[in-house]
Scaffold this active site. Sequence first.
Site, PDB file in Angstrom:
ATOM      1  N   CYS A 162       7.435 -10.421 -15.784  1.00 29.65           N
ATOM      2  CA  CYS A 162       6.010 -10.013 -15.783  1.00 29.65           C
ATOM      3  C   CYS A 162       5.796  -8.728 -16.572  1.00 29.65           C
ATOM      4  O   CYS A 162       4.999  -7.869 -16.179  1.00 29.65           O
ATOM      5  CB  CYS A 162       5.476  -9.847 -14.361  1.00 29.65           C
ATOM      6  SG  CYS A 162       5.522 -11.354 -13.415  1.00 29.65           S
ATOM      7  N   LYS A 222       9.306  -5.897  -1.328  1.00 29.32           N
ATOM      8  CA  LYS A 222      10.331  -5.310  -2.186  1.00 29.32           C
ATOM      9  C   LYS A 222      11.100  -4.202  -1.466  1.00 29.32           C
ATOM     10  O   LYS A 222      11.915  -3.508  -2.067  1.00 29.32           O
ATOM     11  CB  LYS A 222       9.694  -4.747  -3.463  1.00 29.32           C
ATOM     12  CG  LYS A 222       9.134  -5.836  -4.381  1.00 29.32           C
ATOM     13  CD  LYS A 222       8.630  -5.246  -5.666  1.00 29.32           C
ATOM     14  CE  LYS A 222       7.776  -6.214  -6.461  1.00 29.32           C
ATOM     15  NZ  LYS A 222       8.530  -7.277  -7.117  1.00 29.32           N
ATOM     16  N   ASP A 263       1.456   2.821  -9.798  1.00 36.18           N
ATOM     17  CA  ASP A 263       2.032   1.573  -9.304  1.00 36.18           C
ATOM     18  C   ASP A 263       3.427   1.889  -8.756  1.00 36.18           C
ATOM     19  O   ASP A 263       4.369   2.100  -9.521  1.00 36.18           O
ATOM     20  CB  ASP A 263       2.097   0.574 -10.468  1.00 36.18           C
ATOM     21  CG  ASP A 263       2.840  -0.696 -10.098  1.00 36.18           C
ATOM     22  OD1 ASP A 263       3.315  -0.812  -8.938  1.00 36.18           O
ATOM     23  OD2 ASP A 263       2.972  -1.572 -10.966  1.00 36.18           O
ATOM     24  N   HIS A 280       3.961  -3.493 -15.626  1.00 42.64           N
ATOM     25  CA  HIS A 280       4.021  -4.864 -15.110  1.00 42.64           C
ATOM     26  C   HIS A 280       2.637  -5.484 -15.342  1.00 42.64           C
ATOM     27  O   HIS A 280       1.624  -4.764 -15.368  1.00 42.64           O
ATOM     28  CB  HIS A 280       4.314  -4.763 -13.607  1.00 42.64           C
ATOM     29  CG  HIS A 280       4.545  -6.061 -12.910  1.00 42.64           C
ATOM     30  ND1 HIS A 280       3.510  -6.882 -12.511  1.00 42.64           N
ATOM     31  CD2 HIS A 280       5.678  -6.680 -12.505  1.00 42.64           C
ATOM     32  CE1 HIS A 280       4.009  -7.945 -11.884  1.00 42.64           C
ATOM     33  NE2 HIS A 280       5.326  -7.848 -11.878  1.00 42.64           N
ATOM     34  N   GLN A 304       8.009  -0.480  -7.479  1.00 40.11           N
ATOM     35  CA  GLN A 304       9.472  -0.338  -7.594  1.00 40.11           C
ATOM     36  C   GLN A 304       9.991   0.986  -7.062  1.00 40.11           C
ATOM     37  O   GLN A 304      11.174   1.117  -6.774  1.00 40.11           O
ATOM     38  CB  GLN A 304       9.917  -0.507  -9.059  1.00 40.11           C
ATOM     39  CG  GLN A 304       9.699  -1.901  -9.613  1.00 40.11           C
ATOM     40  CD  GLN A 304      10.413  -2.982  -8.808  1.00 40.11           C
ATOM     41  OE1 GLN A 304      11.366  -2.712  -8.071  1.00 40.11           O
ATOM     42  NE2 GLN A 304       9.948  -4.216  -8.923  1.00 40.11           N
TER      43      GLN A 304
END
Length: 410
Positions: A368, A228, A202, A125, A205
């Site tokens: 993104c 999220k 990261d 991302h 998600q």
Amino acid sequence: MSRLPVERLRQDFPALQREVRPGVPVVYLDSTASTLKPRPVIERLADFYLHHFANIHRGIHMLAEEATEAYEQARARVSRFLGAAEPEEIVFVRNATEAINLVAKSWGKTFLQPGDLVLLTQMEHHANIVPWQQLAEEKGIRLAFAPLTPEGRLDLEAFDRLLAQGPKLVAFTHMSNVTGVVNPVAELTRKAHAVGARVLVDGAQAAPHFPLNVQALGVDFYVFSGHKMLGPTGIGVLYGRRELLEAMPPFLGGGGMIREVTLEGFRPAELPAKFEAGTPAIAEAVGLDAAIAYLEQWGWEAIVEHERELGAYLLPRLLEIPGLRLLGPTEMTDRAGVFAFWLDAAHPHDVAEVLNHYGVAVRAGHHCAQPLHKHFGVPASSRASLYLYNTQEDLDRLLEALRQVVPLFG
Ligand code: PLP
């Protein structure tokens, strides 16, 4: 059928009872961008603001103490959720983007030297690309991007070859927000550590979808966003190993992050206050606490199983849509319920508009992740993503609406 009582939990999400027009209820397939919020999270926020709110850490009165306790309870919950060694390793920030920027601008600026290599991947991302590009401009570090296989998985041999160049940091996503690919974090981290690199993952998600243990994964930094995973916007998390956080200079300066200030200078506070300058997102942290509690109430196993069943139902049926090209693996192994696709018949924005007419909410654009779209040779895609409140009926509505797109645009 999964053990998750989906019909019951859907009652907690009033947005799911909305209709785009009479008789056409909303099908929400945009959770990868941000999730809906359940009543218990909103009620906790409202109760906190109505009955317990004050600024934290600085007051010696009942409300300040209650607010401080709630905020620190949230930190303790996040620490348990991530399997951190201690709550002091949890820094509250605004979102995953800010957490990565904090590491780049504090750790990166201090510990990376001109010419040092930072290894990223082509599936990142923009939040895990741009801060490093900024640092490259500022400090002259070098960036390398591990390439992908044609279906969008990490090319592990190429990754190993790049690792052999001795990067100082390896930063990669746990789960792609476009292909749904889930990276083998523990294995990649072990290899990165073997060449002396630090590892940032990261988890924007991944955190919403499966249980985590940063110590078992072995990572040095892990980041995610509350919005999220059923929480409010404006709250995110940076996990960092104590030893690393302690060595890093503060990112922002101001109140709350100091032990002492004189006209000559300042001494930073202990962890984690050192990285939380100014009044933090107090209520949002409390909301995140409620969101994690909500997810845990249903149980991660049941959530994972439910999403896997939905994914396994949708994937082969999507591939049957004429002219549909999936950006990502075409079987469910090591991938989650995110399905970005290109339809020959229409631009992704037109697809999203038609789907919206049928009540189906998907996202269109580059999500993104422009370099990743370049890898697939398309400028943009439509993306349907699943979460615990989705049902098989939602997926049938998506498929039915998609079947209408092709004849519409010829
Ligand atoms: N990383 C990934 C993989 C994401 O999907 C996103 C958001 O979509 C981010 C980072 C950035 O999250 P935020 O916008 O909440 O900072």
